[in-house]
Every structure is written in C-alpha cells, then in structure tokens.
Design a protein around this motif. Structure first.
Motif, mmCIF file in Angstrom:
data_model
loop_
_atom_site.group_PDB
_atom_site.id
_atom_site.type_symbol
_atom_site.label_atom_id
_atom_site.label_comp_id
_atom_site.label_asym_id
_atom_site.label_seq_id
_atom_site.Cartn_x
_atom_site.Cartn_y
_atom_site.Cartn_z
ATOM 1 N N TRP A 1 40.035 38.907 39.809
ATOM 2 C CA TRP A 1 40.133 39.799 40.964
ATOM 3 C C TRP A 1 38.727 40.152 41.463
ATOM 4 O O TRP A 1 37.927 40.726 40.735
ATOM 5 C CB TRP A 1 40.895 41.063 40.587
ATOM 6 C CG TRP A 1 41.272 41.911 41.768
ATOM 7 C CD1 TRP A 1 40.484 42.823 42.415
ATOM 8 C CD2 TRP A 1 42.523 41.913 42.445
ATOM 9 N NE1 TRP A 1 41.163 43.391 43.451
ATOM 10 C CE2 TRP A 1 42.432 42.854 43.508
ATOM 11 C CE3 TRP A 1 43.720 41.211 42.267
ATOM 12 C CZ2 TRP A 1 43.482 43.115 44.372
ATOM 13 C CZ3 TRP A 1 44.767 41.473 43.137
ATOM 14 C CH2 TRP A 1 44.645 42.417 44.169
ATOM 15 N N ASP A 2 38.443 39.798 42.694
ATOM 16 C CA ASP A 2 37.137 40.092 43.310
ATOM 17 C C ASP A 2 35.983 39.517 42.487
ATOM 18 O O ASP A 2 34.908 40.117 42.414
ATOM 19 C CB ASP A 2 36.944 41.596 43.517
ATOM 20 C CG ASP A 2 37.769 42.132 44.674
ATOM 21 O OD1 ASP A 2 38.490 41.339 45.325
ATOM 22 O OD2 ASP A 2 37.703 43.346 44.932
ATOM 23 N N SER A 3 36.204 38.361 41.880
ATOM 24 C CA SER A 3 35.143 37.718 41.099
ATOM 25 C C SER A 3 35.053 36.235 41.452
ATOM 26 O O SER A 3 33.973 35.743 41.793
ATOM 27 C CB SER A 3 35.409 37.890 39.595
ATOM 28 O OG SER A 3 36.690 37.409 39.239
ATOM 29 N N PHE A 4 36.158 35.541 41.388
ATOM 30 C CA PHE A 4 36.223 34.115 41.712
ATOM 31 C C PHE A 4 35.652 33.827 43.093
ATOM 32 O O PHE A 4 35.007 32.797 43.314
ATOM 33 C CB PHE A 4 37.699 33.698 41.618
ATOM 34 C CG PHE A 4 38.053 32.355 42.166
ATOM 35 C CD1 PHE A 4 37.792 31.203 41.445
ATOM 36 C CD2 PHE A 4 38.677 32.245 43.397
ATOM 37 C CE1 PHE A 4 38.147 29.955 41.945
ATOM 38 C CE2 PHE A 4 39.029 31.011 43.901
ATOM 39 C CZ PHE A 4 38.767 29.856 43.175
ATOM 40 N N PHE A 5 35.837 34.746 44.045
ATOM 41 C CA PHE A 5 35.391 34.467 45.415
ATOM 42 C C PHE A 5 33.878 34.593 45.606
ATOM 43 O O PHE A 5 33.366 34.345 46.697
ATOM 44 C CB PHE A 5 36.147 35.286 46.444
ATOM 45 C CG PHE A 5 35.956 36.794 46.423
ATOM 46 C CD1 PHE A 5 35.034 37.431 45.618
ATOM 47 C CD2 PHE A 5 36.732 37.593 47.266
ATOM 48 C CE1 PHE A 5 34.857 38.793 45.638
ATOM 49 C CE2 PHE A 5 36.565 38.969 47.303
ATOM 50 C CZ PHE A 5 35.640 39.570 46.486
ATOM 51 N N HIS A 6 33.157 34.941 44.534
ATOM 52 C CA HIS A 6 31.691 34.906 44.585
ATOM 53 C C HIS A 6 31.146 33.502 44.319
ATOM 54 O O HIS A 6 29.933 33.286 44.461
ATOM 55 C CB HIS A 6 31.098 35.870 43.564
ATOM 56 C CG HIS A 6 31.228 37.321 43.946
ATOM 57 N ND1 HIS A 6 30.787 37.821 45.152
ATOM 58 C CD2 HIS A 6 31.746 38.377 43.262
ATOM 59 C CE1 HIS A 6 31.033 39.126 45.203
ATOM 60 N NE2 HIS A 6 31.602 39.485 44.073
ATOM 61 N N LEU A 7 31.992 32.572 43.911
ATOM 62 C CA LEU A 7 31.543 31.217 43.604
ATOM 63 C C LEU A 7 31.463 30.379 44.872
ATOM 64 O O LEU A 7 32.184 30.623 45.839
ATOM 65 C CB LEU A 7 32.511 30.551 42.623
ATOM 66 C CG LEU A 7 32.772 31.272 41.299
ATOM 67 C CD1 LEU A 7 33.717 30.434 40.440
ATOM 68 C CD2 LEU A 7 31.483 31.582 40.562
ATOM 69 N N THR A 8 30.606 29.364 44.839
ATOM 70 C CA THR A 8 30.525 28.433 45.963
ATOM 71 C C THR A 8 31.827 27.634 46.060
ATOM 72 O O THR A 8 32.596 27.558 45.091
ATOM 73 C CB THR A 8 29.359 27.456 45.778
ATOM 74 O OG1 THR A 8 29.629 26.643 44.620
ATOM 75 C CG2 THR A 8 28.035 28.184 45.619
ATOM 76 N N PRO A 9 32.098 27.013 47.202
ATOM 77 C CA PRO A 9 33.330 26.220 47.320
ATOM 78 C C PRO A 9 33.475 25.171 46.224
ATOM 79 O O PRO A 9 34.570 25.029 45.642
ATOM 80 C CB PRO A 9 33.214 25.602 48.714
ATOM 81 C CG PRO A 9 32.437 26.622 49.492
ATOM 82 C CD PRO A 9 31.424 27.148 48.515
ATOM 83 N N ASP A 10 32.421 24.423 45.927
ATOM 84 C CA ASP A 10 32.535 23.407 44.886
ATOM 85 C C ASP A 10 32.791 24.028 43.520
ATOM 86 O O ASP A 10 33.561 23.485 42.706
ATOM 87 C CB ASP A 10 31.270 22.543 44.836
ATOM 88 C CG ASP A 10 31.239 21.493 45.940
ATOM 89 O OD1 ASP A 10 32.311 21.232 46.554
ATOM 90 O OD2 ASP A 10 30.156 20.940 46.203
ATOM 91 N N ALA A 11 32.147 25.151 43.237
ATOM 92 C CA ALA A 11 32.381 25.830 41.961
ATOM 93 C C ALA A 11 33.808 26.355 41.882
ATOM 94 O O ALA A 11 34.425 26.358 40.804
ATOM 95 C CB ALA A 11 31.377 26.963 41.771
ATOM 96 N N GLN A 12 34.363 26.808 43.007
ATOM 97 C CA GLN A 12 35.761 27.238 43.010
ATOM 98 C C GLN A 12 36.686 26.068 42.699
ATOM 99 O O GLN A 12 37.637 26.206 41.913
ATOM 100 C CB GLN A 12 36.118 27.867 44.354
ATOM 101 C CG GLN A 12 35.452 29.207 44.594
ATOM 102 C CD GLN A 12 35.981 29.919 45.817
ATOM 103 O OE1 GLN A 12 37.125 29.723 46.226
ATOM 104 N NE2 GLN A 12 35.151 30.751 46.423
ATOM 105 N N ARG A 13 36.434 24.935 43.305
ATOM 106 C CA ARG A 13 37.275 23.767 43.022
ATOM 107 C C ARG A 13 37.249 23.423 41.532
ATOM 108 O O ARG A 13 38.279 23.084 40.936
ATOM 109 C CB ARG A 13 36.793 22.574 43.854
ATOM 110 C CG ARG A 13 36.978 22.763 45.347
ATOM 111 C CD ARG A 13 36.494 21.550 46.142
ATOM 112 N NE ARG A 13 36.660 21.779 47.574
ATOM 113 C CZ ARG A 13 35.666 22.091 48.420
ATOM 114 N NH1 ARG A 13 34.413 22.170 47.970
ATOM 115 N NH2 ARG A 13 35.920 22.307 49.700
ATOM 116 N N ALA A 14 36.074 23.526 40.940
ATOM 117 C CA ALA A 14 35.921 23.179 39.532
ATOM 118 C C ALA A 14 36.553 24.206 38.593
ATOM 119 O O ALA A 14 36.715 23.929 37.389
ATOM 120 C CB ALA A 14 34.439 23.019 39.189
#
Length: 206
Positions: free
Chosen positions: A111-124
């Motif tokens: 919650w309110d943490s994952f969205f601090h990652l870059t798009p590629d990091a989110q995919r990973a």
C-alpha cells in the motif's frame, strides 16, 4: 520543484521517516479495502506488508484483527518506528525489488509503496509477489490510475511515483496465476487511491 532520481526514494524516506510517521493519517480510510482483503484470508493468517513504513495504520489494523504480520522496508529508520509501535510483529530490512525470503504468506499488501518503483521495476515485482504468496493467497496494492510518472513530496522533499496501464497490471497478474477480485481507480471513499485486489489459485483440482 527539484527532482531527485527515482532510486533515491529509500534515502529520502530514511531522512524523512519521523516526519512521515507524524503526518501519516491514522484514521484508516483504507478500512473498506482492508476488509475485502481480510475476507480472503484464513483466520489468523500471515500477511507480508511490503513497504510497511512505521507499521501504522496498515500493520496495526491487521494485527488488531488477529493476523500475524511480517513487515519489510528498505529504510531502517522506518523499521525502528515500526518496532516501537508494534514490537510483537516481525520487521525485516530489505529492498522489495530483490526480496527473497523463501517463505510464503497468506496475504501481501503493498500500500503506497509499490508505486514508488519505476515501470520496469514494477513489472519485475509480479514474480516476486508470486514467489511469496501461498496458494489461495491474496495480493493488494495501490497504483496510479493510468500509465505515467509523477512526483509528490514527503517532508518537503520530492518523491517519485509511476504506474502502468491497468490492462498491463491485469496481464502481469494473470501471468503469475493471480485473478482479479477487486479494482477501483481513484476510489472517492479511499482518499482517491487506485486499489487492486487479486487472489492466487488455491492449487486444488476439485
């Protein structure tokens, strides 16, 4: 506004931990979604709180309802606060992008943490979510409402946010055996958060 590199997010939260903790709303506006998550968890289940911050209010809410919590954060100053707030929980210093606990949980919250990652990091992250989620387990995270990048502030310092398209999140979850159980973009009853709730197949054949 002066912008730092997205990879500076942990150093920013290390410096601003006390300020963030003081300013974090504790009224649990997240409760309707937490209720939906809890309904998918076994009684007394174990939840992994990724980007747990100071443990308030998410981990505290879960523990008050009988769930065990393991919190992970990359900022030791945040974990120091979490241990003070909730000493009975387990707190681990780690970067979610390289997390490998060799354990599975009944639920995962980002919650309110994952969205601090870059798009590629989110995919990973989706294989990492899957590697830590038990059969039948539930995943809940927040994102932006559409693909893009944005900058916010914490304690006067800039912080990075990013999001993928909703269709891509659905595809990434499906690739890991996660089925969407709830989604709402900019929920007006949840402080305009965009919330995702998914569940992993339980592995049964019947």
């Amino acid at each position: 506004m002066s912008r730092s590199d997205p990879d500076d997010i942990l150093s920013t939260y290390r410096r601003q931990a006390a300020t963030w903790d003081r300013g974090r709303p504790t009224g649990v506006f997240e409760q309707p979604w937490l209720n939906r998550l809890a309904a998918l968890l076994p009684s007394g289940g174990h939840v992994l709180d990724l980007g747990c911050g100071s443990g308030v209010p998410i981990a505290r809410w879960l523990m008050q309802r009988g769930f065990a919590v393991t919190g992970v954060d990359g900022a030791p100053e945040m974990l120091e606060l979490a241990r003070a707030h909730l000493p009975e929980a387990e707190w681990i210093e780690a970067d979610m992008r390289t997390l490998a606990l060799d354990r599975r949980f009944d639920g995962i919250v980002a919650w309110d943490s994952f969205f601090h990652l870059t798009p590629d990091a989110q995919r990973a992250m989706f294989p990492i979510f899957a590697a830590h989620l038990a059969p039948g387990g539930a995943l809940m995270f927040t994102s932006g409402p559409a693909a893009g990048e944005a900058w916010g502030r914490v304690g006067g310092e800039p912080v990075y946010h990013a999001s993928l398209d909703p269709e891509e999140y659905v595809a990434l979850m499906a690739a890991e055996g996660l089925t969407l159980r709830g989604y709402l973009a900019e929920d007006p009853d949840c402080d305009r958060h965009t919330v995702w709730l998914a569940r992993r197949a339980d592995g049964s054949t019947g």
